[in-house]
Design a protein around this motif. Structure first.
Motif, mmCIF file in Angstrom:
data_model
loop_
_atom_site.group_PDB
_atom_site.id
_atom_site.type_symbol
_atom_site.label_atom_id
_atom_site.label_comp_id
_atom_site.label_asym_id
_atom_site.label_seq_id
_atom_site.Cartn_x
_atom_site.Cartn_y
_atom_site.Cartn_z
ATOM 1 N N TYR A 225 71.121 28.602 43.225
ATOM 2 C CA TYR A 225 69.762 28.629 42.666
ATOM 3 C C TYR A 225 69.255 27.241 42.274
ATOM 4 N N ASP A 226 68.243 26.826 42.959
ATOM 5 C CA ASP A 226 67.458 25.666 42.568
ATOM 6 C C ASP A 226 66.216 26.185 41.834
ATOM 7 N N ALA A 227 65.606 25.352 41.031
ATOM 8 C CA ALA A 227 64.331 25.771 40.435
ATOM 9 C C ALA A 227 63.338 26.098 41.554
ATOM 10 N N HIS A 264 74.205 25.057 37.301
ATOM 11 C CA HIS A 264 72.971 24.638 37.976
ATOM 12 C C HIS A 264 73.243 24.115 39.374
ATOM 13 N N ASP A 265 72.268 24.289 40.246
ATOM 14 C CA ASP A 265 72.302 23.573 41.517
ATOM 15 C C ASP A 265 71.192 22.519 41.469
ATOM 16 N N GLY A 266 70.256 22.529 42.397
ATOM 17 C CA GLY A 266 69.248 21.468 42.426
ATOM 18 C C GLY A 266 68.010 21.807 41.610
ATOM 19 N N HIS A 267 67.237 20.757 41.315
ATOM 20 C CA HIS A 267 65.898 20.998 40.788
ATOM 21 C C HIS A 267 64.953 21.415 41.908
ATOM 22 N N LEU A 268 64.978 20.643 42.985
ATOM 23 C CA LEU A 268 63.994 20.859 44.061
ATOM 24 C C LEU A 268 64.669 20.450 45.367
ATOM 25 N N ASP A 269 65.177 21.414 46.096
ATOM 26 C CA ASP A 269 65.923 21.118 47.319
ATOM 27 C C ASP A 269 65.086 21.460 48.547
ATOM 28 N N ILE A 270 65.116 20.559 49.517
ATOM 29 C CA ILE A 270 64.266 20.650 50.710
ATOM 30 C C ILE A 270 65.190 20.583 51.916
#
Ligand code: CA
Ligand code: CA
Length: 446
Positions: A225-227, A264-270
């Motif tokens: 889960y990223d934000a 946590h994982d990423g804030h904003l992953d692309i």
């Protein structure tokens, strides 16, 4: 419970909100109807990014809780009829705090509420302690129960966002807590045209991180889960948001098996062939992994994609990936990297395979523990451009050659990238940019 379509209700709220504020502060801006301006980063390429700005009146929503948010993303229907959210142009205004870890009566759910099939953290830790189980991956009924429990949480926190959506905070206090905004198309039908602005994203967390005993010397807890995550998605603008952990911050978390229980994982992953993204005026705070652009060295479908612009973002109290890039042409300008008394800081720019970061006029404020060669970390990449970088003011007016510093300390040397950004309007001196970022990044202070 019904999601409010817009209507006189929202108009009244807007009028009331604006009436309570000085005209100069609020102006007549309606973020819901705004679009990304031409030349504002990669997301402005081609037809640009308009989100749901052209929504018909019946596709304008004001939402105050999880259920209303999900309904608004699904043509007003909850529970959604399918896992494919609506692509009809829509504007969704978020008011107040929306928590994702809630039941259908909007009552809070804690991690224990998701326990299934006999899972408990205590039982899991007892069963898979390397001293008992050895250093092999967990298997068996308790691991299966962890996955079932994880899926129970995921069913609450995963919020799928469709094409042609504008999701904006109303006023300065819009928050989405504990959610994973999942922007995910497919290779044959990407998601497209999404705007997310003026929202604080907090405490996206996985109650059931996986234990990976051979990840690193000691093993690691790996969370999902990223934000916000983008996969097979193009033309996205993320602007004036804050991303942070508060209640679940890493320094509040225990260690198990000798390593941090990372939730946590990423804030904003692309990742996954996503493309044409502008990330502007955000605050990324108090978190380890910020932004992964490209998830795998073998993902050759990412070639010629993953084009992202980052400008006027603040990075403070964060550890790594600001961003870490594979394959993509990434323009990074006028960002502010604040690295003060930060024990988790690892690096800022991750040079991954076939990546081509073009960094201009960024500002680093650091303490004595961090030197410029640490701003770059190389993961099979060979090139980067960095110019106009200022570090700690450099009162003499000089710039710091970050690539030169890296190359002096490491071999092989990094070389220049083979492209030059064109999708920008104005790039300031880094010194001038930082005051704008300090006062302007994150949600609008109306
Ligand atoms: Ca991720
Ligand atoms: Ca060298």
């Amino acid at each position: 419970m019904r999601t409010y379509r817009i209507s006189t209700l929202l108009i009244c709220v807007l009028i009331a909100a604006m009436a309570a504020l000085p005209a100069a502060a609020a102006g007549n801006r309606d973020l819901g109807r705004e679009v990304l301006q031409p030349l504002d980063g990669w997301a402005s390429q081609g037809a640009g990014t308009t989100g749901g700005s052209a929504a018909a009146p019946e596709q304008v929503y004001l939402v105050t809780n999880r259920q209303e948010l999900i309904a608004a993303l699904n043509n007003g229907v909850y529970p959604p009829p399918s896992t494919t959210p609506s692509s009809v142009p829509k504007i969704i205004y978020v008011q107040g705090t929306i928590s994702a870890n809630v039941d259908d009566n909007n009552q809070p759910l804690v991690c224990q509420d998701y326990y299934r099939d006999g899972y408990t953290l205590e039982a899991f830790l007892a069963a898979y302690d390397p001293a008992v189980w050895g250093r092999t991956a967990p298997t068996g009924p308790l691991e299966a129960a962890r996955i079932t429990s994880r899926n129970a949480q995921q069913a609450r926190v995963r919020i799928r966002v469709g094409s042609n959506t504008t999701l904006v905070g109303l006023g300065k206090n819009a928050r989405i807590v504990g959610a994973w905004l999942d922007l995910r198309g497919s290779s044959s039908a990407q998601r497209t045209n999404i705007i997310i602005r003026n929202i604080t994203f907090q405490d996206t967390h996985d109650c059931f991180p996986a234990w990976s005993p051979t990840d690193g010397a000691l093993g690691a807890w790996n969370a999902e889960y990223d934000a916000i995550s983008l996969r097979e998605t193009n033309h996205v603008w993320v602007d004036h948001c804050t991303f942070q952990d508060v209640a679940t911050a890493d320094d509040q978390q225990p260690s198990y098996f000798g390593v941090l229980y990372q939730v946590h994982d990423g804030h904003l992953d692309i990742t996954n062939a996503s493309d044409l993204v502008t990330v502007s005026w955000n605050r990324f705070l108090d978190h380890d992994k910020v932004m992964l652009i490209g998830s795998s060295d073998g993902a050759t479908a990412d070639r010629n994609k993953l084009r992202v612009t980052l400008h006027h973002n603040l990075f403070e109290g964060v550890g790594q990936r600001m961003p870490r890039v594979r394959f993509g042409q990434v323009h990074i300008y006028n960002n502010y990297y604040k690295i003060i008394n930060n024990p988790i800081y690892a690096y800022s720019w991750g040079v991954g395979i076939e990546s081509a970061i073009y960094a201009e006029n960024n500002y680093f404020k650091t303490d004595q523990k961090t030197s410029p060669e640490q701003f770059i970390a190389v993961y099979k990449g060979t090139m980067i451009h960095a110019s106009g970088t200022r570090v700690n003011g450099t009162a003499s007016g000089g710039f710091t050659d970050v690539v030169g510093a890296y190359n002096a300390a490491n071999d092989p040397d990094l070389v220049e990238v083979g492209w030059t950004p064109t999708l920008f309007s104005r790039i300031h001196d880094a010194q001038r940019a930082i005051s704008a970022v300090e006062s302007g990044a994150g949600p609008f202070q109306w």
